[in-house]
Motif scaffolding. Sequence first.
Motif, PDB file in Angstrom:
ATOM      1  N   ASP A 107      -0.103  17.256  66.168  1.00  0.00           N
ATOM      2  CA  ASP A 107       0.163  17.628  64.779  1.00  0.00           C
ATOM      3  C   ASP A 107       1.604  18.112  64.710  1.00  0.00           C
ATOM      4  O   ASP A 107       2.355  18.022  65.675  1.00  0.00           O
ATOM      5  N   ILE A 108       1.990  18.637  63.569  1.00  0.00           N
ATOM      6  CA  ILE A 108       3.317  19.241  63.431  1.00  0.00           C
ATOM      7  C   ILE A 108       3.119  20.704  63.046  1.00  0.00           C
ATOM      8  O   ILE A 108       2.797  21.009  61.900  1.00  0.00           O
ATOM      9  N   PRO A 109       3.266  21.634  63.984  1.00  0.00           N
ATOM     10  CA  PRO A 109       3.576  21.416  65.402  1.00  0.00           C
ATOM     11  C   PRO A 109       2.328  21.003  66.186  1.00  0.00           C
ATOM     12  O   PRO A 109       1.203  21.134  65.702  1.00  0.00           O
ATOM     13  N   ALA A 110       2.538  20.512  67.411  1.00  0.00           N
ATOM     14  CA  ALA A 110       1.424  20.135  68.271  1.00  0.00           C
ATOM     15  C   ALA A 110       0.618  21.375  68.656  1.00  0.00           C
ATOM     16  O   ALA A 110       1.157  22.489  68.743  1.00  0.00           O
ATOM     17  N   ILE A 111      -0.678  21.171  68.864  1.00  0.00           N
ATOM     18  CA  ILE A 111      -1.578  22.281  69.186  1.00  0.00           C
ATOM     19  C   ILE A 111      -2.208  22.020  70.548  1.00  0.00           C
ATOM     20  O   ILE A 111      -2.766  20.943  70.786  1.00  0.00           O
ATOM     21  N   ALA A 112      -2.116  23.004  71.446  1.00  0.00           N
ATOM     22  CA  ALA A 112      -2.787  22.943  72.743  1.00  0.00           C
ATOM     23  C   ALA A 112      -4.091  23.728  72.631  1.00  0.00           C
ATOM     24  O   ALA A 112      -4.082  24.910  72.276  1.00  0.00           O
ATOM     25  N   VAL A 113      -5.190  23.072  72.924  1.00  0.00           N
ATOM     26  CA  VAL A 113      -6.519  23.672  72.805  1.00  0.00           C
ATOM     27  C   VAL A 113      -7.099  23.834  74.199  1.00  0.00           C
ATOM     28  O   VAL A 113      -7.096  22.892  74.991  1.00  0.00           O
ATOM     29  N   GLN A 114      -7.596  25.027  74.502  1.00  0.00           N
ATOM     30  CA  GLN A 114      -8.211  25.279  75.806  1.00  0.00           C
ATOM     31  C   GLN A 114      -9.505  26.067  75.612  1.00  0.00           C
ATOM     32  O   GLN A 114      -9.501  27.152  75.023  1.00  0.00           O
ATOM     33  N   GLU A 115     -10.604  25.496  76.094  1.00  0.00           N
ATOM     34  CA  GLU A 115     -11.859  26.244  76.052  1.00  0.00           C
ATOM     35  C   GLU A 115     -11.815  27.340  77.118  1.00  0.00           C
ATOM     36  O   GLU A 115     -11.258  27.153  78.194  1.00  0.00           O
ATOM     37  N   SER A 116     -12.405  28.491  76.815  1.00  0.00           N
ATOM     38  CA  SER A 116     -12.485  29.569  77.793  1.00  0.00           C
ATOM     39  C   SER A 116     -13.653  29.314  78.734  1.00  0.00           C
ATOM     40  O   SER A 116     -14.368  28.307  78.611  1.00  0.00           O
ATOM     41  N   VAL A 117     -13.874  30.236  79.690  1.00  0.00           N
ATOM     42  CA  VAL A 117     -15.047  30.111  80.550  1.00  0.00           C
ATOM     43  C   VAL A 117     -16.328  30.368  79.763  1.00  0.00           C
ATOM     44  O   VAL A 117     -17.428  30.098  80.251  1.00  0.00           O
ATOM     45  N   PHE A 118     -16.190  30.862  78.547  1.00  0.00           N
ATOM     46  CA  PHE A 118     -17.328  31.057  77.651  1.00  0.00           C
ATOM     47  C   PHE A 118     -17.364  29.856  76.698  1.00  0.00           C
ATOM     48  O   PHE A 118     -16.532  29.740  75.798  1.00  0.00           O
ATOM     49  N   ALA A 119     -18.311  28.951  76.903  1.00  0.00           N
ATOM     50  CA  ALA A 119     -18.358  27.710  76.126  1.00  0.00           C
ATOM     51  C   ALA A 119     -18.408  28.004  74.635  1.00  0.00           C
ATOM     52  O   ALA A 119     -19.173  28.852  74.174  1.00  0.00           O
ATOM     53  N   GLY A 120     -17.582  27.288  73.869  1.00  0.00           N
ATOM     54  CA  GLY A 120     -17.532  27.464  72.424  1.00  0.00           C
ATOM     55  C   GLY A 120     -16.531  28.505  71.962  1.00  0.00           C
ATOM     56  O   GLY A 120     -16.349  28.701  70.760  1.00  0.00           O
ATOM     57  N   ILE A 121     -15.848  29.169  72.902  1.00  0.00           N
ATOM     58  CA  ILE A 121     -14.781  30.119  72.568  1.00  0.00           C
ATOM     59  C   ILE A 121     -13.477  29.507  73.053  1.00  0.00           C
ATOM     60  O   ILE A 121     -13.282  29.292  74.253  1.00  0.00           O
TER      61      ILE A 121
END
Length: 281
Positions: A107-121
């Motif tokens: 996107d503008i700006p680009a988004i980095a998505v990282q799941e935590s060790v808690f699924a869904g967070i």
Amino acid sequence: MTNPFMMPPTGFGPGSQPLDSQDEALEYMPLPQDMRTYSPRIPEVEALGAADLSPALDLLHDVAEAAARIGGDGGNARFDLAPLDEANRALIAETLGSGEVAAKVRDIPAIAVQESVFAGIWTLKSAKSHVIEVAAIPACVTETPFAPHRAATGGAEPLLPGVVNAPPLLVELTDKSAAFDAAAPLHVINLTLLPHTEEDLAWLDRALGEGAVTILSRGYGNCRVTATALHHVWRVQFFNSQDALILDTFEVTTVPEVACAAPEDLTDSADRLFKVLEVIR
């Protein structure tokens, strides 16, 4: 009276004879060996000094409550990390850790998505924001995943030598995309089970283009999920622990389930996070 049951003679059949020097032993495709599993993360609060960590602990408590609620009722919730100081953000990062699923949203700006060790967070970072989102999958992944990062050529893609079965597959995917119904059963094309050539795969890649979202799920092996530039069409590829492709599919869906946290995952994450917070406090 003779016994009707006769034992087979020994020394016959596969595996009964030693291999000659010119023979090759039967080789099997390597299967995944390791699987990522949950282990509780208890951050070292003392290492963060004498800073007031109550803002981070309060926010994590709100995150756990949201996970419990969303696990039962659905939806999503966002929590802004910008107001927190460095020590509080460090405590949150150490508590949440990094889980199985990561994504890049162009996107503008680009988004980095990282799941935590808690699924869904999930933790979402961009040049403009740093937030936690509690959801089966972050909203940014489903907003405009098929916006062309690399444009689709569609049926105008030239038919080069070696392209055999790709054009009918494109017709099928285009038809399913145009008639997409989120309530309808999942439509999957399993390339692994269909006859095709390398030229077919290259032709489909150009014809479908590439969308704005790429997802990597690291569990029992790796799974790479890529949005195409054709609405609702995703490329889903599974690799074993030796990074060999073992399953290659197209899915016509909102977002493939392999990337999403299930409701019971969110409920379980809430329970685990509450327990971690009890230990920290």
